[in-house]
Design an enzyme around this catalytic site. Structure first.
Site, PDB file in Angstrom:
ATOM      1  NE  ARG A   1      19.525  26.299  -8.595  1.00  0.00           N
ATOM      2  CZ  ARG A   1      19.387  25.499  -9.480  1.00  0.00           C
ATOM      3  NH1 ARG A   1      20.414  24.575  -9.544  1.00  0.00           N
ATOM      4  NH2 ARG A   1      18.555  25.505 -10.452  1.00  0.00           N
TER       5      ARG A   1
ATOM      6  NE  ARG B   1      19.956  28.233 -14.160  1.00  0.00           N
ATOM      7  CZ  ARG B   1      18.899  27.187 -14.040  1.00  0.00           C
ATOM      8  NH1 ARG B   1      19.398  26.045 -13.766  1.00  0.00           N
ATOM      9  NH2 ARG B   1      17.755  27.473 -14.264  1.00  0.00           N
TER      10      ARG B   1
ATOM     11  CG  ASP C   1      22.216  24.007 -13.356  1.00  0.00           C
ATOM     12  OD1 ASP C   1      21.478  23.115 -12.471  1.00  0.00           O
ATOM     13  OD2 ASP C   1      21.934  23.796 -14.328  1.00  0.00           O
TER      14      ASP C   1
ATOM     15  CG  ASP D   1      22.293  19.986 -14.442  1.00  0.00           C
ATOM     16  OD1 ASP D   1      21.290  19.981 -13.732  1.00  0.00           O
ATOM     17  OD2 ASP D   1      22.348  20.998 -15.571  1.00  0.00           O
TER      18      ASP D   1
HETATM   19  N1  PH2 Z   1      22.119  26.170 -18.076  1.00  0.00           N
HETATM   20  C1  PH2 Z   1      20.882  26.541 -18.207  1.00  0.00           C
HETATM   21  C2  PH2 Z   1      20.365  27.180 -19.274  1.00  0.00           C
HETATM   22  N2  PH2 Z   1      21.316  27.769 -20.054  1.00  0.00           N
HETATM   23  N3  PH2 Z   1      23.321  28.363 -20.905  1.00  0.00           N
HETATM   24  C3  PH2 Z   1      24.697  28.026 -20.739  1.00  0.00           C
HETATM   25  N4  PH2 Z   1      25.581  28.581 -21.700  1.00  0.00           N
HETATM   26  N5  PH2 Z   1      25.195  27.258 -19.736  1.00  0.00           N
HETATM   27  C4  PH2 Z   1      24.630  26.755 -18.596  1.00  0.00           C
HETATM   28  O1  PH2 Z   1      24.807  25.895 -17.773  1.00  0.00           O
HETATM   29  C5  PH2 Z   1      23.001  26.910 -18.868  1.00  0.00           C
HETATM   30  C6  PH2 Z   1      22.479  27.742 -19.836  1.00  0.00           C
HETATM   31  C7  PH2 Z   1      19.842  25.752 -17.389  1.00  0.00           C
HETATM   32  O2  PH2 Z   1      20.646  24.918 -16.387  1.00  0.00           O
HETATM   33 MG    MG Z   2      21.538  22.734 -15.989  1.00  0.00          MG
HETATM   34 MG    MG Z   3      19.985  21.615 -12.975  1.00  0.00          MG
END
Ligand code: PH2
Ligand code: MG
Ligand code: MG
Length: 181
Positions: free
Chosen positions: A82, A93, A96, A98
């Site tokens: 990452r 990133r 990610d 979550d």
């Molecule tokens: N994740 C973020 C910040 N912004 N924008 C999109 N479209 N998709 C994401 O997964 C994303 C983001 C921080 O985790």
């Molecule tokens: Mg996220």
């Molecule tokens: Mg995260």
């Protein structure tokens, strides 16, 4: 067994490979069973200017405790080497992962808040979630399909391809855009 929804996102390097690698890592992990995986979505970035994201969601059954699943997700992020632009909140990133929902539970631990605090604002997380868990609710019973439907357009587009490349696309569904653009 607990039903958990994990959101996946990437916008650097090879996002398709990063998301599919994460799916493979979850399938290989002890104590975790992947029970559903969404399509891939191309999504406009939320945060500072940066490339579009690829997002998806998976549903898991797990015997792991919340912080043990979080540690597994962090290990998968590290395995994807990452890259995160230091000091840029919501910045780009390579991978990610979550925890979006944990059954009907509300969790508030150091380093882990579930439901994800910004879930209800973000189509990039809600659209794949609602695809695989159309009846999902917040711990207070609020249906997330309704939350998602009430949000404005945020530049979220479902691709023909699924996160799980081994599941065949069904014809005539969705739009015709593919991961190659
Ligand atoms: N994740 C973020 C910040 N912004 N924008 C999109 N479209 N998709 C994401 O997964 C994303 C983001 C921080 O985790
Ligand atoms: Mg996220
Ligand atoms: Mg995260």
């Amino acid at each position: 067994m607990t039903r958990v929804i994990v959101g996946l996102g990437a916008n650097l390097g090879d996002p398709v490979a990063a998301l599919r690698g994460a799916l493979a890592g979850l399938r290989a992990a002890d104590g975790v069973e992947v029970v559903a995986a969404s399509h891939l979505y191309v999504t406009a970035p939320v945060g500072p200017p940066q490339p579009d994201y690829l997002n998806a969601a998976v549903a898991l059954e797990t015997v792991l405790a919340p912080l043990d699943l979080l540690a597994l997700l962090h290990a998968l992020e590290a395995a994807a080497r990452r890259v995160r632009v230091r000091g840029v909140r919501f910045g780009p990133r390579t991978l990610d992962l979550d925890i979006l929902l944990w059954d009907g539970a509300a969790i508030d631990l150091p380093g882990l808040v579930v439901p994800h605090p910004r879930l209800v604002e973000r189509r990039f997380a809600l659209e794949p979630l609602v695809e695989i868990a159309p009846d999902a609710t917040l711990p207070d019973g609020t249906p997330l399909a309704g939350v998602c439907a009430a949000l404005p357009d945020q530049g979220v587009e479902r691709l023909v391809e699924r996160l799980d490349a081994t599941m065949c696309c069904s014809h005539g569904e969705g739009r015709s855009r593919t991961a190659e653009g």
